[in-house]
Scaffold this motif. Structure first.
Motif, PDB file in Angstrom:
ATOM      1  N   THR A  14       0.819  -1.206   0.000  1.00 16.12           N
ATOM      2  CA  THR A  14       0.000   0.000   0.000  1.00 16.12           C
ATOM      3  C   THR A  14       0.852   1.255   0.000  1.00 16.12           C
ATOM      4  N   VAL A  15       1.824   1.321   0.900  1.00 17.53           N
ATOM      5  CA  VAL A  15       2.666   2.511   1.006  1.00 17.53           C
ATOM      6  C   VAL A  15       3.435   2.754  -0.285  1.00 17.53           C
ATOM      7  N   ASN A  16       4.060   1.728  -0.826  1.00 19.42           N
ATOM      8  CA  ASN A  16       4.880   1.913  -2.027  1.00 19.42           C
ATOM      9  C   ASN A  16       4.029   2.180  -3.262  1.00 19.42           C
TER      10      ASN A  16
ATOM     11  N   TYR B 289       7.971   4.536   6.339  1.00 18.55           N
ATOM     12  CA  TYR B 289       6.729   5.256   6.606  1.00 18.55           C
ATOM     13  C   TYR B 289       6.004   4.562   7.755  1.00 18.55           C
ATOM     14  N   VAL B 290       5.455   5.365   8.673  1.00 20.82           N
ATOM     15  CA  VAL B 290       4.736   4.853   9.833  1.00 20.82           C
ATOM     16  C   VAL B 290       3.327   5.389   9.789  1.00 20.82           C
ATOM     17  N   GLU B 291       2.359   4.507   9.990  1.00 14.63           N
ATOM     18  CA  GLU B 291       0.970   4.965  10.034  1.00 14.63           C
ATOM     19  C   GLU B 291       0.781   5.886  11.234  1.00 14.63           C
TER      20      GLU B 291
ATOM     21  N   GLN C 131      -1.802   9.036   5.090  1.00 13.93           N
ATOM     22  CA  GLN C 131      -2.019   8.618   3.714  1.00 13.93           C
ATOM     23  C   GLN C 131      -0.712   8.670   2.939  1.00 13.93           C
ATOM     24  N   ALA C 132      -0.691   7.944   1.831  1.00  8.18           N
ATOM     25  CA  ALA C 132       0.422   7.993   0.887  1.00  8.18           C
ATOM     26  C   ALA C 132      -0.167   8.056  -0.509  1.00  8.18           C
TER      27      ALA C 132
ATOM     28  N   ASP D 253      -5.337   5.674   2.050  1.00  2.00           N
ATOM     29  CA  ASP D 253      -5.083   5.421   3.458  1.00  2.00           C
ATOM     30  C   ASP D 253      -4.047   4.311   3.618  1.00  2.00           C
ATOM     31  N   ILE D 254      -3.087   4.538   4.523  1.00  2.00           N
ATOM     32  CA  ILE D 254      -2.055   3.531   4.781  1.00  2.00           C
ATOM     33  C   ILE D 254      -2.659   2.396   5.606  1.00  2.00           C
TER      34      ILE D 254
END
Length: 458
Positions: A175-177, A350-352, A395-396, A400-401
């Motif tokens: 999700t992040v990437n 990245y941290v939620e 978010q990224a 939503d992360i």
């Protein structure tokens, strides 16, 4: 004798109609070009049933996909009212009923003709993992209630399942990437390209009952049980991922309180992580109900416990460190804590950033902050040099992360792509000219008929 004016006009109109009609006929013979019309939009629904709350996410993507994977965007994020489904042990039916509001909101955004073709999945994370350990029959009842509600709804229900901790971390990494466009990116030349591997980032997630770390290490992953493999947009990825059950925020706070009770049994507990002067009364028995707590309450204590804050950060950190087993990693280079294998950190992370709840968590902000610092520094191995590589985001790239989008991206690889519809078309200018000449021919024919029928005789 020459032609009358009526006859001249009549013949001229007939000639014009003939020329216009012949020109339109010639234009009809111009070769048409095959064109592909845009494909339909497909939809998917994923419920994230966490330990403290449940969220619904609606995703959409063009049906033709890109190199085997959908180009997915988030269409809706809806937070289900009430606590997480693991809280409904006394009324399992209510766990299923609680999902209906968000589901109805999502269905409004999906064309009715596609409801039955919309894959819908519920993934339960650490809250239900703990309940399954504590009382498997209660967990089965909740899953049955959820399945009954979603199974009778007008969607393609794919099931309600317990999501493995490894999957939660790995899907969160996807999700992040994906949101940061490090998996696939639309270039200025109008093509989808794969960015360099160096742009990939790691993902850290802090839930209520578990925490996850996932990243691409710089070398081989020695412990294959911590490896997750994916094929996305025609490329293969191998990531290191591990989920620490009982190290989520809620469980850490409970374990911290239990640890203080065990070390100093008394009717009045002085809590170093609470603000000085803060006082509250807590029921003792619920603290020992979690599978994360492996001790029994002291027999000398009553049912209620009075807790008073002392506001001592140093003592707070010392109490938090007691929840980790750092000694199990002594002498091991690739080890985090509790004897868990972890290769050296690599890249940006990245941290939620978000967490449900407001004022009721205020007393625990100090303990939570110090716990996160301890986890990042002494647990995962971040240092002063690598702190700048951490970013806290909700978010990224507009999504939503969390694990749900990563799950949906992986799912699109199993959903057949729809081929674009094929049509035949001509050049726009040729089409316009053809219409013009056909209209002129029709006007000339009607004019000639009018002359013949309505022109007064000489």
């Amino acid at each position: 004798m020459g032609l009358s004016r009526k006859e001249q006009v009549f013949l001229a109109l007939l000639g014009a109609s003939g020329v216009s009609g012949l020109t339109a006929l010639i234009l009809l013979l111009v070769e048409a070009t095959s064109v592909l019309l845009p494909t339909d939009i497909k939809f998917g629904i994923v419920f994230d049933a966490g330990s403290s709350h449940t969220s619904l996410f609606l995703y959409q993507w063009p049906a033709n996909k890109e190199n085997g994977t959908g180009v997915v965007s988030q269409a809706l994020a809806c937070q289900v009212e009430g606590p997480g489904i693991s809280s409904y042990t006394s009324n399992p039916a209510q766990a299923g009923e609680s999902l209906q509001g968000c589901l109805e909101e999502a269905l409004v955004l999906i064309p009715e003709a596609q409801h039955r073709r919309t894959p819908t999945f519920l993934g339960a994370t650490a809250g239900m993992r703990l309940l399954s350990q504590k009382n498997s029959s209660q967990a089965r009842d909740i899953f049955a209630a959820v399945t009954q509600v979603l199974g009778r709804s007008p969607v393609d229900f794919w099931g309600a399942e317990l999501l493995a901790g490894q999957d939660e971390g790995a899907f969160g990494w996807i999700t992040v990437n994906y949101g940061l466009e490090t998996l696939v990116k639309y270039s200025f030349t109008g093509e989808w390209i794969r960015p360099p591997e160096e742009t990939l980032v790691g993902a850290l997630d802090m839930g209520g009952a578990s925490t996850q770390i996932t990243f691409v290490p710089g070398g081989p992953i020695l412990d294959k049980s911590t490896q997750a493999d994916f094929r996305l947009y025609g490329s293969d990825y191998s990531v290191y991922t591990h989920s620490y059950l009982c190290f989520g925020r809620d469980q850490i706070l409970s374990r911290l309180l239990v640890g203080l009770v065990q070390s100093r049994p008394a009717a009045l507990l002085r809590h170093p992580c609470y603000l000085s002067g803060y006082q509250t009364t807590l029921a003792l028995a619920p603290l020992y109900e979690s599978p994360c707590v492996h001790t029994t309450p002291p027999l000398s204590l009553s049912q209620n416990l009075t807790v008073e804050g002392t506001g001592n950060p140093g003592a707070c950190v010392s109490a938090i460190r007691e929840l980790f087993n750092f000694s199990s990693c002594q002498g091991q280079e690739d080890c985090a804590f509790d004897g868990v294998y972890q290769p050296p950190l690599r890249g940006q992370f990245y941290v939620e950033a978000s967490y449900p709840g407001q004022d009721r968590w205020l007393r625990d902000y100090c303990a939570s902050g110090l716990y996160i610092l301890t986890l990042l520094h002494e647990g995962y191995g971040f240092s002063e040099e690598t702190w700048p590589s951490l970013e806290f985001r909700k978010q990224a790239g507009g999504v939503d992360i969390g694990w749900t989008l990563g799950y949906m991206l992986n799912l699109t690889g199993m959903i057949p792509a729809d081929a674009p519809a094929q049509w035949w078309a001509v050049n726009h200018g040729v089409w316009v000219a053809k219409v013009v000449f056909m209209v002129l021919a029709l006007v000339a024919v009607l004019g000639a008929a009018s002359v013949q029928l309505f022109w007064l005789q000489d």
